[in-house]
Each structure stands twice: as C-alpha cells, then as structure tokens.
Scaffold this motif. Structure first.
Motif, PDB file in Angstrom:
ATOM      1  N   GLY A 121      39.593  49.687  30.391  1.00 42.49           N
ATOM      2  CA  GLY A 121      39.141  50.030  31.740  1.00 42.49           C
ATOM      3  C   GLY A 121      39.889  49.235  32.797  1.00 42.49           C
ATOM      4  N   PHE A 122      40.067  47.944  32.538  1.00 42.02           N
ATOM      5  CA  PHE A 122      40.807  47.098  33.491  1.00 42.02           C
ATOM      6  C   PHE A 122      42.265  47.539  33.590  1.00 42.02           C
ATOM      7  CE2 PHE A 122      37.430  43.792  33.416  1.00 42.02           C
ATOM      8  CZ  PHE A 122      37.362  43.590  34.771  1.00 42.02           C
ATOM      9  N   LEU A 123      42.817  47.922  32.433  1.00 40.74           N
ATOM     10  CA  LEU A 123      44.205  48.355  32.427  1.00 40.74           C
ATOM     11  C   LEU A 123      44.368  49.601  33.289  1.00 40.74           C
ATOM     12  CD1 LEU A 123      46.744  47.262  31.093  1.00 40.74           C
ATOM     13  CD2 LEU A 123      46.512  49.044  29.348  1.00 40.74           C
ATOM     14  N   GLU A 124      43.435  50.519  33.127  1.00 40.65           N
ATOM     15  CA  GLU A 124      43.512  51.755  33.894  1.00 40.65           C
ATOM     16  C   GLU A 124      43.376  51.465  35.386  1.00 40.65           C
ATOM     17  OE1 GLU A 124      40.886  54.844  32.365  1.00 40.65           O
ATOM     18  OE2 GLU A 124      41.284  55.962  34.224  1.00 40.65           O
ATOM     19  N   ALA A 125      42.414  50.588  35.711  1.00 38.65           N
ATOM     20  CA  ALA A 125      42.225  50.221  37.121  1.00 38.65           C
ATOM     21  C   ALA A 125      43.460  49.521  37.667  1.00 38.65           C
ATOM     22  CB  ALA A 125      40.989  49.332  37.262  1.00 38.65           C
ATOM     23  N   SER A 126      44.124  48.720  36.800  1.00 39.03           N
ATOM     24  CA  SER A 126      45.340  48.038  37.241  1.00 39.03           C
ATOM     25  C   SER A 126      46.436  49.045  37.556  1.00 39.03           C
ATOM     26  CB  SER A 126      45.864  47.089  36.160  1.00 39.03           C
ATOM     27  OG  SER A 126      44.868  46.173  35.802  1.00 39.03           O
ATOM     28  N   TRP A 127      46.541  50.069  36.710  1.00 39.13           N
ATOM     29  CA  TRP A 127      47.529  51.115  36.963  1.00 39.13           C
ATOM     30  C   TRP A 127      47.250  51.802  38.292  1.00 39.13           C
ATOM     31  CZ3 TRP A 127      52.158  51.544  35.602  1.00 39.13           C
ATOM     32  CH2 TRP A 127      52.593  51.171  34.322  1.00 39.13           C
ATOM     33  N   THR A 128      45.976  52.030  38.570  1.00 35.52           N
ATOM     34  CA  THR A 128      45.612  52.642  39.849  1.00 35.52           C
ATOM     35  C   THR A 128      46.082  51.757  40.999  1.00 35.52           C
ATOM     36  OG1 THR A 128      43.669  53.567  38.781  1.00 35.52           O
ATOM     37  CG2 THR A 128      43.695  53.581  41.194  1.00 35.52           C
ATOM     38  N   VAL A 129      45.811  50.466  40.885  1.00 34.45           N
ATOM     39  CA  VAL A 129      46.253  49.524  41.930  1.00 34.45           C
ATOM     40  C   VAL A 129      47.772  49.560  42.071  1.00 34.45           C
ATOM     41  CG1 VAL A 129      46.508  47.065  42.469  1.00 34.45           C
ATOM     42  CG2 VAL A 129      44.279  47.973  41.774  1.00 34.45           C
ATOM     43  N   THR A 135      38.470  46.220  41.858  1.00 32.40           N
ATOM     44  CA  THR A 135      37.241  45.655  42.411  1.00 32.40           C
ATOM     45  C   THR A 135      36.027  46.538  42.116  1.00 32.40           C
ATOM     46  OG1 THR A 135      38.616  44.750  44.171  1.00 32.40           O
ATOM     47  CG2 THR A 135      36.229  44.677  44.506  1.00 32.40           C
ATOM     48  N   LEU A 136      36.178  47.830  42.355  1.00 31.18           N
ATOM     49  CA  LEU A 136      35.051  48.738  42.113  1.00 31.18           C
ATOM     50  C   LEU A 136      34.728  48.806  40.624  1.00 31.18           C
ATOM     51  CD1 LEU A 136      32.979  50.636  43.250  1.00 31.18           C
ATOM     52  CD2 LEU A 136      34.634  52.500  43.131  1.00 31.18           C
ATOM     53  N   TYR A 137      35.751  48.808  39.801  1.00 30.60           N
ATOM     54  CA  TYR A 137      35.517  48.820  38.359  1.00 30.60           C
ATOM     55  C   TYR A 137      34.719  47.586  37.946  1.00 30.60           C
ATOM     56  CZ  TYR A 137      36.375  48.794  33.340  1.00 30.60           C
ATOM     57  OH  TYR A 137      36.206  48.743  31.982  1.00 30.60           O
ATOM     58  N   ALA A 138      35.135  46.432  38.454  1.00 26.04           N
ATOM     59  CA  ALA A 138      34.420  45.192  38.139  1.00 26.04           C
ATOM     60  C   ALA A 138      32.977  45.263  38.631  1.00 26.04           C
ATOM     61  CB  ALA A 138      35.137  44.000  38.754  1.00 26.04           C
ATOM     62  N   GLN A 139      32.805  45.807  39.834  1.00 21.48           N
ATOM     63  CA  GLN A 139      31.445  45.888  40.390  1.00 21.48           C
ATOM     64  C   GLN A 139      30.528  46.744  39.508  1.00 21.48           C
ATOM     65  OE1 GLN A 139      32.364  47.200  44.342  1.00 21.48           O
ATOM     66  NE2 GLN A 139      32.388  45.110  45.180  1.00 21.48           N
ATOM     67  N   TYR A 172      45.190  40.343  39.674  1.00 21.15           N
ATOM     68  CA  TYR A 172      45.918  40.365  40.955  1.00 21.15           C
ATOM     69  C   TYR A 172      47.024  39.322  40.966  1.00 21.15           C
ATOM     70  CZ  TYR A 172      43.542  43.867  43.799  1.00 21.15           C
ATOM     71  OH  TYR A 172      43.122  45.047  44.322  1.00 21.15           O
ATOM     72  N   LEU A 173      46.730  38.151  40.412  1.00 25.88           N
ATOM     73  CA  LEU A 173      47.753  37.103  40.345  1.00 25.88           C
ATOM     74  C   LEU A 173      48.975  37.558  39.563  1.00 25.88           C
ATOM     75  CD1 LEU A 173      46.010  33.641  39.806  1.00 25.88           C
ATOM     76  CD2 LEU A 173      47.666  34.268  41.566  1.00 25.88           C
ATOM     77  N   VAL A 174      48.695  38.217  38.421  1.00 29.83           N
ATOM     78  CA  VAL A 174      49.805  38.714  37.601  1.00 29.83           C
ATOM     79  C   VAL A 174      50.631  39.721  38.419  1.00 29.83           C
ATOM     80  CG1 VAL A 174      50.399  40.103  35.580  1.00 29.83           C
ATOM     81  CG2 VAL A 174      48.635  38.331  35.415  1.00 29.83           C
ATOM     82  N   LEU A 175      49.939  40.645  39.090  1.00 28.86           N
ATOM     83  CA  LEU A 175      50.646  41.675  39.859  1.00 28.86           C
ATOM     84  C   LEU A 175      51.462  41.073  41.007  1.00 28.86           C
ATOM     85  CD1 LEU A 175      47.922  44.508  39.996  1.00 28.86           C
ATOM     86  CD2 LEU A 175      50.033  44.473  38.632  1.00 28.86           C
TER      87      LEU A 175
END
Lengths: 218, 269
Positions: A14-22, A172-176, A196-199
């Motif tokens: 899920g985080f990976l997918e959200a990261s791709w969105t970002v 952020t929304l995913y985490a929420q 975010y730091l990695v990005l």
C-alpha cells in the motif's frame, strides 16, 4: 507491535503504491510548473502591457494566498462553474500552477543574469528573437537556476501531502486510513516521513548530477 | 564609385531627447575598408549598430544587396522581422565584449548559425568551421569552452563565428578595446588579413595606426554627424579643428585613452 517484517508485508504494498502516486504527481506537477513558470517569466518581458499585467497578477495571487486554498479552489470551486476534475488531475493542476509562480520568479532572476551581449550576438547573426531565447539564452538560464529550481521541486514534492485533503490517495491519506483503524499515528507518520526523505534525497542526487554535468561552463 | 554595396541616407536616431545620429549618409563599395573614429558619445557605435538594425533608426533609408528599407515606422518599406533576419545573416558583426556563448564549445559557437540559419548539413558546417579555426590558429581549441580561452582567442573565435555565415560585409565595434594590450595585435593581424582578401569592412576603432595602415577611408564622427572624411591621410593632415583636437588627445595622451571613455576630459593631475 508485531514483527517489523510482518508489518512491511502487510502495509508495504500500500505504501509503495501511494509512493508511486506521489512520484507521478510530482513529475507531472513539475512539468506543469516549468511550463507555467517559463511562460509567466517570458510574459513579464512581453511588449504588450496586458500580457505583462496578467503575468504579474498570476504571480502576485499565487504567492499571496495559501497553497491549500488554491487546491480547494480548483477541486471544490471549479465544479460550481461546471469544471469537474478528478482529485488527481485537480491536484496536479493546482500544485503545478502554484509552483509555476515561484519558478517564474526564479527564471526571471536567471534571465537578468544573462548579459545583453549574448542576445545581441545571436540577433546579429540572423537568429530570430525566439530562436535566440530557445538556443542561446534559456540553456544558460537553466544552468544558472538549477540549484533554485531543485529547491522548488523538493517543495513541490512535499506539497503533495496537501492533496490528502482532496481525497488523492497519496502517502498521507493512506497513512491516515491506517491510523484510523490501528490507532498508531506515530509509526505510520514516521513511515511517511521516511519515504518522503528517500524521495527528496533521490531528487537532490539527480539535481546534483545535472549540476556536475553542466558545471564546467563559463 | 560604381553601385555601392551599402547605401545609407539621412540616418537619424535619438535616445529620448538625445539625438545621437543627426542624418548620416554613407556609401560603401564592395572591398572598401572604412574606419570610423570619434570621441565616445559621437554616435559612431550607434551608427555601426544601425547598419544591421541592432539599433533601429527613427528615420533614414538603407540599401543593401536588394534589401531597401525606409526606417520611418509608418513607411511601407519599414523592415519586417524576416527582412531584418536576412539583413543580419549577410552582415557579420563583432563586438567589444566578444559575446561568445559560454554553454557551447568553440566549434559549436562557429557552427550554430550556419546549421540553424543556412541549413548547412552538420558535417559540412563542421568542416568549414574547422577550416576557419585552423586559419585563425585555434583548431586545437575547437572542443574547449570559451571560458578556457584568452580574450584575444575569444575575439578571434567571435570573428570566425561571424565569418562562418559568409557575410558580404563585416562590422567591427571597438573589437580590441576590451583586450589586454599584448592581445590586441593578434586580433588586428586577423582583421588586416581579412581586409587584404577584399572583405568589405566597417570598423569603429581607437587604433589610429591600424586605421591609417589598413583602411581605404576614414570617417570622423562628431556630435552625430560625419565631421570629416577622406583617405587615411586625414589622420596625418586633419583639416577640421575638431579632428585635430581629437587626434591630439588620443595620440599624445596615452593615459587619456582609458579615461576619455568615461569623463571626456582627463582628470590626471
């Protein structure tokens, strides 16, 4: 708190997918922002007063109002006049237009750093003003503004978290949503921060590679 | 003089209230080398820059190789943007401050205009550029960026860049004024060799010796008009009092050369 590897297994995809969105939003937003910024910077030097005034108004409005309100105007406001955009599209447009105003100021500064003689020598050879801008002036401006434009890209990347408010399922929304069911804000917000730091670090590396590549010039 | 290459009539130019050119006329025949001298503010640079319309005159007429312009803005013969481009493509210009493009190598500086404007095939443009660079003795520097070159070398590349367009007329605007004294010579040698090959040249210069030895004609600008003109002899035997004063000032006042640019009268006490 369970085993960290189990947790990654559960929440990782899920985080990976959200990261791709970002990542996607950021790339598209930067494209919109550079286009707006370049256009506005050139418009400020236009021979037509109306064009200069329009560009000045754009920059004044964007810099003087909160980014979040600009996002709301595009996503919630525009449907009132019949323009309905998906959260993703509205987000890219809002953040792109926002960042564009800052890019315009950066480009404007870069343009003033180029000596008049650079333009004159190109015109004197028979280049049109547009060719001169494109092949002589802007390549030099790009080299000059690279560090500032990187900063602007990083802040664009971080601003994507604002889009959680218009239902873009980014980090952020995913985490929420996870926090709502697990009541563990600390871990999940830390996870968001780390991603975010990695990005931002990747972005900085790309920029410094570009800078090194072009650094050897006058 | 049979059909001049360049014909200028009654060229006028003001900046605000300041009338810099007060109706200047000039014919230049192919192969002529015309030196333009005069104090700063006399209008000589503005005149040179109006020949390729980097400064647009407010009025006046111009003929150059089939292009005919009337610079009054309401005129039907007012130059269009594409006419300006075609004029400039055939008139080479070299500036005091070289103005090489720092983001391009020496070779790219020289090939950029021929490939983009004359649509020369890349290989041919490179070949011609390399021939030009050999001629000016900078073939080895072809892949260097301008920042790695001395001022004299940069100025020679700037001349090569202009020559790459195969211009019919070359304009030189105080091209040695920004150079260290020991670098002036190499640039003047190159210009003299161009002149001897029959290139038509107009040059604004402070190098009186060069003007005397190389030019076919000398123009003395004063307060926006050509105050005296003739063969280079006028540099030895000036008629007008103003030219006498001017020559006296720059020939006998070495220090004044630098100072005369900003304050007119030297303040060295």
């Amino acid at each position: 708190m369970g085993n960290i590897f189990d947790e990654i297994k559960i929440y990782g995809p899920g985080f990976l997918e959200a990261s791709w969105t970002v990542f996607g939003i950021t790339i598209l937003t930067i494209a919109v922002s550079w286009a707006c910024g370049l256009l506005a910077a050139l418009a400020q030097r236009s021979d037509w007063k109306a064009v200069r005034v329009a560009a000045g108004f754009y920059i004044w409005f964007i810099r003087g109002t909160p980014t979040l309100i600009q996002v709301f105007l595009i996503y919630f406001g525009l449907p009132q006049i019949g323009i309905r955009l998906s959260p993703f599209t509205a987000g890219v447009i809002a953040l792109g237009i926002n960042s564009g105003a800052y890019v315009a100021e950066i480009v404007r500064g870069g343009l003033t750093a180029i000596q008049r003689g650079q333009t004159e020598s190109a015109l004197a050879l028979g280049f049109s003003p547009a060719q001169t801008m494109r092949t002589i002036i802007l390549p030099q401006v790009f080299r000059i503004i690279l560090p500032s434009i990187t900063n602007e890209a990083i802040s664009t990347l971080k601003n994507t978290s604002l889009l959680s408010t218009i239902t873009v399922v980014e980090l952020t929304l995913y985490a929420q949503t996870l926090i709502a069911s697990t009541f563990r804000p600390f871990e999940f917000y830390i996870a968001v921060a780390v991603i975010y730091l990695v990005l931002t670090t990747i972005l900085t590396f790309v920029a410094s590679w570009l800078e090194r590549r072009y650094a050897n010039l006058g | 003089m049979s059909d001049p290459l360049l014909k200028l009539r009654e060229i006028r130019k003001s900046f605000g209230d300041n009338e810099v050119l007060k109706g200047v006329s000039l014919d230049v025949a192919a192969g002529e080398v015309v030196s333009i001298i005069g104090a700063s503010g006399s209008g000589k640079s503005t005149f040179l820059r109006s020949i390729n319309a980097l400064e647009l005159p407010q009025s006046g007429f111009m003929d150059f190789e089939g292009l005919s312009f009337d610079f009054r803005s309401e005129s039907r013969m007012f130059p269009t943007p594409s006419q300006l481009q075609s004029l400039r493509a055939r008139v080479g210009m070299v500036f005091q401050s070289y103005n090489l493009w720092p983001h391009m190598t020496v070779l790219e500086n020289v090939t950029h205009a021929p490939t983009k404007l004359l649509k020369l095939p890349r290989a041919q443009a490179i070949q011609e550029a390399e021939a030009l660079l050999s001629r000016i003795g900078l073939y080895e520097k072809r892949h260097s960026y301008p920042a790695r070159l001395s001022g004299g070398q940069q100025q020679r590349v700037a001349i090569a860049r202009a020559l790459a367009m195969k211009p019919r007329l070359m304009l030189f605007d105080e091209v040695t004024s920004a150079l260290d004294p020991e670098l002036v010579h190499e640039v003047l040698v190159l210009m003299a060799s161009l002149a001897s090959e029959g290139m038509t040249m107009l040059l604004v210069t402070h190098e009186i010796a060069f003007a005397r030895d190389v030019s076919s004609r000398v123009l003395f600008f004063d307060k926006g008009v050509i105050a005296e003109q003739g063969s280079p002899d006028i540099l030895q035997h000036p008629e007008s009092e103003r030219l006498q004063q001017f020559l006296h000032r720059i020939l006998h006042d070495k220090v004044g050369h630098a100072i005369s640019n900003d304050s007119g009268q030297g303040t060295q006490a």
